[in-house]
Design a protein around this motif. Structure first.
Motif, PDB file in Angstrom:
ATOM      1  N   GLU A  45       0.804  -1.220   0.000  1.00 38.16           N
ATOM      2  CA  GLU A  45       0.000   0.000   0.000  1.00 38.16           C
ATOM      3  C   GLU A  45       0.841   1.278   0.000  1.00 38.16           C
ATOM      4  N   SER A  75       0.051   5.565  -1.080  1.00 37.44           N
ATOM      5  CA  SER A  75      -0.012   6.469   0.068  1.00 37.44           C
ATOM      6  C   SER A  75       0.774   7.747  -0.223  1.00 37.44           C
ATOM      7  N   VAL A 105      -0.724   7.617  -6.192  1.00 35.56           N
ATOM      8  CA  VAL A 105      -1.391   8.350  -5.120  1.00 35.56           C
ATOM      9  C   VAL A 105      -2.707   8.909  -5.645  1.00 35.56           C
TER      10      VAL A 105
END
Length: 194
Positions: free
Chosen positions: A147, A151, A189
């Motif tokens: 992840e 981020s 992102v």
């Protein structure tokens, strides 16, 4: 799209301005993407050998058939690792284009008076094998990043790791700009609405 352009510009500016100070520092975000940027840089470094061979043989820089094989292969690797194949293909389109940026830059350099290309490799198969190994490593590193790539920690981690990789590979301006290009889709992102 604007966010991607902004991030690429930010990465480029940061690497160009602060690469030497970052090379001595080891912020915690640097280690999160170090393996990824080292694999990307290693793959990119092979573009020099590919360029020399293409220069000597008169082969075209663009090789759509080979590019399609790479994209199909990494798409399958993505599925095998529960990654989004479209995301991985996007990252690898950047790898391919960055390699061609280096090759075009070297071709332009070798056309200048007093410049010559290094000796060519008679057979690109070993180089392609090495590129394939880096491709697997890049996909594995994307899977390991999890992840992080979606981020807000991703852009600074990518900047730090890219700066360290550029320094570690002793990249010149051509290779640094290609490294930035190669990493431009790594951070996925979300930009939100508006």
């Amino acid at each position: 799209m604007r966010m991607r352009v902004f991030l690429v510009g930010l990465i480029a500016a940061t690497i160009m301005l602060v690469a030497p100070p970052l090379s001595g520092a080891a912020p915690s975000t640097q280690t999160e993407l170090t393996g990824l940027t080292e694999a990307i840089a290693g793959r990119l470094a092979l573009a020099d050998t590919v360029a020399a061979t293409k220069w000597a043989s008169g082969a075209a820089i663009d090789d759509p058939a080979r590019e399609q094989v790479v994209l199909d292969t990494v798409s399958q690797l993505a599925l095998d690792r529960d990654l989004d194949p479209a995301y991985v293909r996007s990252v690898f389109r950047d790898q391919i284009e960055a390699s061609k940026t280096v090759q075009r830059g070297l071709f332009a350099r070798w056309q200048l008076p007093g410049q010559t290309a290094p000796p060519a490799t008679p057979d690109l198969d070993p180089v392609r094998t090495a590129i394939n190994e880096f491709n697997v490593a890049i996909v594995d590193e994307l899977a390991a990043a999890g992840e992080l790539v979606t981020s807000l920690r991703c852009p600074p981690a990518l900047i730090a790791a890219s700066a360290a990789a550029a320094d570690g590979f002793n990249f010149d301006a051509l290779h640094i700009s290609a490294l930035i290009q190669a990493g431009s889709s790594v951070c996925a992102v979300p930009t939100g609405s508006g």
